[in-house]
Scaffold this motif. Structure first.
Motif, PDB file in Angstrom:
ATOM      1  N   GLU A 131       0.979  -1.175  -0.078  1.00 21.65           N
ATOM      2  CA  GLU A 131       0.086   0.002   0.135  1.00 21.65           C
ATOM      3  C   GLU A 131       0.918   1.342   0.094  1.00 21.65           C
ATOM      4  N   GLU A 132       0.215   2.450  -0.409  1.00 19.33           N
ATOM      5  CA  GLU A 132       0.938   3.531  -0.389  1.00 19.33           C
ATOM      6  C   GLU A 132       0.028   4.617   0.539  1.00 19.33           C
ATOM      7  N   ILE A 133       0.814   5.383   1.536  1.00 20.09           N
ATOM      8  CA  ILE A 133       0.210   6.160   2.213  1.00 20.09           C
ATOM      9  C   ILE A 133       0.891   7.600   2.457  1.00 20.09           C
ATOM     10  N   SER A 134      -0.264   8.736   2.355  1.00 23.66           N
ATOM     11  CA  SER A 134       0.298  10.021   2.318  1.00 23.66           C
ATOM     12  C   SER A 134      -0.271  10.833   3.602  1.00 23.66           C
ATOM     13  N   ILE A 135       0.391  11.809   3.978  1.00 28.63           N
ATOM     14  CA  ILE A 135       0.153  12.414   5.215  1.00 28.63           C
ATOM     15  C   ILE A 135      -0.832  13.560   4.995  1.00 28.63           C
ATOM     16  N   GLY A 136      -0.894  13.969   3.844  1.00 32.75           N
ATOM     17  CA  GLY A 136      -1.494  15.050   3.379  1.00 32.75           C
ATOM     18  C   GLY A 136      -1.174  15.497   1.987  1.00 32.75           C
ATOM     19  N   ASP A 137      -2.170  16.607   1.453  1.00 34.07           N
ATOM     20  CA  ASP A 137      -1.884  16.723  -0.055  1.00 34.07           C
ATOM     21  C   ASP A 137      -0.850  18.101  -0.264  1.00 34.07           C
ATOM     22  N   TYR A 138       0.389  17.373   0.272  1.00 38.61           N
ATOM     23  CA  TYR A 138       1.583  18.422  -0.066  1.00 38.61           C
ATOM     24  C   TYR A 138       2.809  17.555  -0.342  1.00 38.61           C
ATOM     25  N   VAL A 139       3.689  18.192  -0.711  1.00 41.93           N
ATOM     26  CA  VAL A 139       5.078  17.243  -0.980  1.00 41.93           C
ATOM     27  C   VAL A 139       6.102  17.685  -0.192  1.00 41.93           C
ATOM     28  N   LEU A 140       6.679  16.437   0.535  1.00 42.27           N
ATOM     29  CA  LEU A 140       7.947  16.721   1.425  1.00 42.27           C
ATOM     30  C   LEU A 140       9.150  16.405   0.755  1.00 42.27           C
ATOM     31  N   THR A 141      10.273  17.099   1.382  1.00 41.77           N
ATOM     32  CA  THR A 141      11.698  16.535   0.692  1.00 41.77           C
ATOM     33  C   THR A 141      11.842  14.903   0.681  1.00 41.77           C
ATOM     34  N   GLY A 142      11.268  14.392   1.527  1.00 41.59           N
ATOM     35  CA  GLY A 142      11.299  12.811   1.717  1.00 41.59           C
ATOM     36  C   GLY A 142      10.171  12.148   2.466  1.00 41.59           C
ATOM     37  N   GLY A 143      10.332  10.787   2.445  1.00 41.16           N
ATOM     38  CA  GLY A 143       9.312  10.216   3.179  1.00 41.16           C
ATOM     39  C   GLY A 143       9.494  10.044   4.641  1.00 41.16           C
ATOM     40  N   GLU A 144      10.584  10.447   5.078  1.00 35.74           N
ATOM     41  CA  GLU A 144      10.954  10.071   6.589  1.00 35.74           C
ATOM     42  C   GLU A 144      10.046  10.876   7.559  1.00 35.74           C
ATOM     43  N   LEU A 145       9.849  12.147   7.315  1.00 33.94           N
ATOM     44  CA  LEU A 145       8.673  12.761   8.243  1.00 33.94           C
ATOM     45  C   LEU A 145       7.422  12.143   8.151  1.00 33.94           C
ATOM     46  N   GLY A 146       6.940  11.809   7.032  1.00 36.65           N
ATOM     47  CA  GLY A 146       5.811  11.078   7.044  1.00 36.65           C
ATOM     48  C   GLY A 146       5.729   9.890   7.692  1.00 36.65           C
ATOM     49  N   ALA A 147       6.839   9.108   7.625  1.00 32.91           N
ATOM     50  CA  ALA A 147       6.784   7.957   8.211  1.00 32.91           C
ATOM     51  C   ALA A 147       6.729   8.111   9.749  1.00 32.91           C
ATOM     52  N   MET A 148       7.694   8.871  10.304  1.00 32.48           N
ATOM     53  CA  MET A 148       7.530   9.310  11.733  1.00 32.48           C
ATOM     54  C   MET A 148       6.330   9.535  12.209  1.00 32.48           C
ATOM     55  N   VAL A 149       5.232  10.202  11.458  1.00 35.03           N
ATOM     56  CA  VAL A 149       4.083  10.603  11.995  1.00 35.03           C
ATOM     57  C   VAL A 149       3.237   9.363  11.866  1.00 35.03           C
ATOM     58  N   VAL A 150       3.109   8.398  10.720  1.00 36.38           N
ATOM     59  CA  VAL A 150       2.501   7.273  10.952  1.00 36.38           C
ATOM     60  C   VAL A 150       2.866   6.172  12.145  1.00 36.38           C
ATOM     61  N   ILE A 151       4.269   6.231  12.334  1.00 40.54           N
ATOM     62  CA  ILE A 151       4.899   5.258  13.299  1.00 40.54           C
ATOM     63  C   ILE A 151       4.333   5.892  14.583  1.00 40.54           C
TER      64      ILE A 151
END
Length: 247
Positions: A131-151
């Protein structure tokens, strides 16, 4: 114990987040085990290159499939539980929600892929991930910050992690509604007073007040949430009264 593997070419980004507060306590209690994997180490070239120019031209670089495939497959071979869920952090993915956090918290093993650069080779999406997950309708430099939020949102739901098992049940979105207001001492701060009902000691009235305020706050700030909620008749009545008061 939940197992969480994180694939990143910047593993040091996770040191502060996983080493403090609830996420550290969860690991100390052996509710979760984190492993951060630098998938650059799986690159099959002398310079450990993990990206390349996109076919057809265009700006930016694209993550190559080989290092990520090899890293995930290695983790899967070492897994002691059923097949892990492999999550690609991507702005094109499913928008993250509390419902998704609750779903993921029931898993034994999660693998997060954190990308950088312009994007991923499409074969990673089509043949490797679940699966693919997005934390919002915006673009980050990388997926690390998004992964931190989910974790963070998943780990706090694991049994025994929070001090009170009721804490996450009453969180905003867990019931489908926004959470009610909170107050603590002093009861009168610079003339700003705590609602009398919270000082009454009447638990039935306090619970009723909390539900009404939750309905009011959701109606004011996120009325769209009511589309996915089946409210009890009494709550429907209270919501109708709140709407009339706002007219």
């Amino acid at each position: 114990m939940m197992k969480i593997d994180i694939l990143s070419i910047f593993p040091e980004m996770f040191d502060g987040v996983l080493g403090h507060s609830i996420l550290k306590k969860a690991a100390d209690k052996q509710a979760v085990n984190y492993q951060i994997v630098n998938f650059r180490e799986y690159a099959d070239n002398r310079h450990q290159t993990v990206d390349d120019y996109p076919y057809g031209g265009g700006a930016g670089m694209v993550l190559k499939p080989q290092p990520i495939f090899d890293a995930v497959e290695d983790l899967m071979q070492k897994a002691v539980s059923k097949k892990p869920r492999v999550i690609l952090m991507c702005p094109q993915g499913e928008r993250y929600s509390q419902r998704k956090a609750e779903e993921l918290s029931k898993e034994d093993h999660l693998i997060f892929i954190c990308g950088h650069y312009e994007g991923y080779d499409e074969r990673i999406r089509e043949h490797l991930i679940t699966e693919e997950i997005s934390i919002g309708d915006y673009v980050l430099t990388g997926g690390e910050l998004g992964a931190m939020v989910v974790i963070d949102s998943v780990v706090r739901l694991l049994p025994g992690v929070l001090g009170s098992e009721e804490s996450h049940i009453q969180d905003s979105f867990s019931t489908g509604l926004l959470e009610h207001p909170h107050y603590t001492r002093p009861a009168d701060f610079r003339g700003m007073k705590v609602p009398d009902v919270l000082l009454s000691g009447n638990h039935r009235l306090i619970e009723e007040w909390r539900v009404k305020e939750s309905l009011r706050r959701t109606h004011t700030r996120r009325p769209d949430l009511f589309e996915d909620i089946d409210l009890p008749d009494e709550h429907q009545k209270w919501l109708s009264e709140i709407k009339k008061q706002d007219e």
